[in-house]
Design a protein around this motif. Structure first.
Motif, mmCIF file in Angstrom:
data_model
loop_
_atom_site.group_PDB
_atom_site.id
_atom_site.type_symbol
_atom_site.label_atom_id
_atom_site.label_comp_id
_atom_site.label_asym_id
_atom_site.label_seq_id
_atom_site.Cartn_x
_atom_site.Cartn_y
_atom_site.Cartn_z
ATOM 1 N N UNK A 5 -0.080 25.277 3.791
ATOM 2 C CA UNK A 5 0.252 24.060 4.524
ATOM 3 C C UNK A 5 0.592 22.906 3.576
ATOM 4 N N UNK A 6 0.352 23.065 2.273
ATOM 5 C CA UNK A 6 0.582 21.990 1.314
ATOM 6 C C UNK A 6 1.980 22.082 0.714
ATOM 7 N N UNK A 7 2.583 20.908 0.519
ATOM 8 C CA UNK A 7 3.951 20.831 -0.012
ATOM 9 C C UNK A 7 3.930 19.888 -1.210
ATOM 10 N N UNK A 8 4.533 20.317 -2.326
ATOM 11 C CA UNK A 8 4.641 19.472 -3.510
ATOM 12 C C UNK A 8 5.906 18.629 -3.421
ATOM 13 N N UNK A 9 5.749 17.316 -3.598
ATOM 14 C CA UNK A 9 6.892 16.397 -3.511
ATOM 15 C C UNK A 9 6.914 15.517 -4.763
ATOM 16 N N UNK A 10 8.101 15.399 -5.350
ATOM 17 C CA UNK A 10 8.336 14.528 -6.493
ATOM 18 C C UNK A 10 9.309 13.446 -6.035
ATOM 19 N N UNK A 11 9.075 12.213 -6.458
ATOM 20 C CA UNK A 11 9.908 11.091 -6.050
ATOM 21 C C UNK A 11 10.769 10.644 -7.223
ATOM 22 N N UNK A 12 12.086 10.636 -7.038
ATOM 23 C CA UNK A 12 13.023 10.219 -8.081
ATOM 24 C C UNK A 12 13.413 8.772 -7.837
ATOM 25 N N UNK A 13 13.159 7.930 -8.828
ATOM 26 C CA UNK A 13 13.436 6.502 -8.711
ATOM 27 C C UNK A 13 14.878 6.179 -9.073
ATOM 28 N N UNK A 21 4.761 15.178 -9.438
ATOM 29 C CA UNK A 21 4.651 15.585 -8.032
ATOM 30 C C UNK A 21 3.254 15.366 -7.455
ATOM 31 N N UNK A 22 3.240 15.125 -6.154
ATOM 32 C CA UNK A 22 2.013 14.990 -5.396
ATOM 33 C C UNK A 22 2.011 16.077 -4.341
ATOM 34 N N UNK A 23 0.827 16.477 -3.917
ATOM 35 C CA UNK A 23 0.683 17.526 -2.915
ATOM 36 C C UNK A 23 0.307 16.885 -1.586
ATOM 37 N N UNK A 24 1.089 17.193 -0.552
ATOM 38 C CA UNK A 24 0.874 16.635 0.781
ATOM 39 C C UNK A 24 0.762 17.747 1.811
ATOM 40 N N UNK A 25 0.053 17.449 2.867
ATOM 41 C CA UNK A 25 0.005 18.341 4.018
ATOM 42 C C UNK A 25 1.330 18.234 4.759
ATOM 43 N N UNK A 26 1.777 19.303 5.398
ATOM 44 C CA UNK A 26 3.041 19.244 6.138
ATOM 45 C C UNK A 26 2.930 18.338 7.359
ATOM 46 N N UNK A 27 1.704 17.944 7.740
ATOM 47 C CA UNK A 27 1.511 17.042 8.872
ATOM 48 C C UNK A 27 1.538 15.571 8.453
ATOM 49 N N UNK A 28 1.610 15.277 7.149
ATOM 50 C CA UNK A 28 1.676 13.886 6.671
ATOM 51 C C UNK A 28 2.999 13.263 7.102
ATOM 52 N N UNK A 68 8.580 10.770 11.143
ATOM 53 C CA UNK A 68 8.767 12.197 10.892
ATOM 54 C C UNK A 68 7.661 12.709 9.979
ATOM 55 N N UNK A 69 7.327 13.976 10.119
ATOM 56 C CA UNK A 69 6.334 14.585 9.240
ATOM 57 C C UNK A 69 7.036 15.262 8.071
ATOM 58 N N UNK A 70 6.273 15.543 7.034
ATOM 59 C CA UNK A 70 6.813 16.221 5.857
ATOM 60 C C UNK A 70 7.340 17.601 6.251
ATOM 61 N N UNK A 71 6.657 18.276 7.145
ATOM 62 C CA UNK A 71 7.099 19.590 7.614
ATOM 63 C C UNK A 71 8.448 19.535 8.314
ATOM 64 N N UNK A 72 8.741 18.446 9.024
ATOM 65 C CA UNK A 72 10.025 18.290 9.702
ATOM 66 C C UNK A 72 11.145 17.970 8.721
ATOM 67 N N UNK A 73 10.808 17.383 7.577
ATOM 68 C CA UNK A 73 11.815 16.988 6.596
ATOM 69 C C UNK A 73 12.164 18.114 5.628
ATOM 70 N N UNK A 74 11.358 19.152 5.588
ATOM 71 C CA UNK A 74 11.559 20.252 4.649
ATOM 72 C C UNK A 74 12.719 21.119 5.116
ATOM 73 N N UNK A 75 13.547 21.552 4.173
ATOM 74 C CA UNK A 75 14.669 22.422 4.506
ATOM 75 C C UNK A 75 14.170 23.808 4.890
ATOM 76 N N UNK A 76 14.651 24.366 5.989
ATOM 77 C CA UNK A 76 14.199 25.700 6.376
ATOM 78 C C UNK A 76 14.814 26.819 5.531
ATOM 79 N N UNK A 77 15.912 26.552 4.872
ATOM 80 C CA UNK A 77 16.567 27.591 4.087
ATOM 81 C C UNK A 77 16.729 27.132 2.648
#
Length: 119
Positions: A5-13, A21-28, A68-77
């Motif tokens: 359920x955890x997703x690693x996200x890195x933010x590019x400035x 990267x930070x680890x977030x729940x897909x429900x965040x 929107x949640x992180x899970x909704x923003x993630x690419x399915x493919x």
């Protein structure tokens, strides 16, 4: 919370540097991500957001909405398991600040430039 359920996200400035990267729940929600960016913003940057409302996140060419949640923003493919998602960060100062700066510029003397050409 399951590990899947955890997703690693890195933010590019804006300057190409990364936060995370930070680890977030897909429900965040995206709003939670924005608040984290503001709190962890690197020191010494010329542009610094003062609130989460000044931050826009872009993923896969789309501006993400706060609800929107992180899970909704993630690419399915095309997403590799264990990969890090990169989101681009854009800082837009609030409109009130921009208007204040414009007023300062309006008081400066203006140059009038004209040119004529007769052929």
């Amino acid at each position: 919370m399951p590990e899947d359920d955890l997703i690693d996200i890195k933010f590019r400035l804006y300057d190409g540097s990364d936060v995370g990267p930070f680890r977030y729940s897909s429900a965040s929600t995206v709003d939670v991500l924005k608040q984290r960016i503001v709190s962890d913003w690197p020191k010494g940057k010329t542009v610094t957001p003062k609130a989460a409302s000044e931050v826009k996140l872009i993923s896969s060419g789309k501006i993400l909405e706060n609800n929107k949640t992180v899970g909704q923003c993630k690419l399915p493919f095309g997403e590799s398991t264990g990969g890090v998602i990169i989101m681009h960060v854009v800082v837009q100062p609030s409109l009130a600040k921009a208007k204040t700066e414009k007023k300062i510029d309006d008081t400066s003397p203006q140059k009038v430039v004209c040119s004529c050409s007769i052929l």
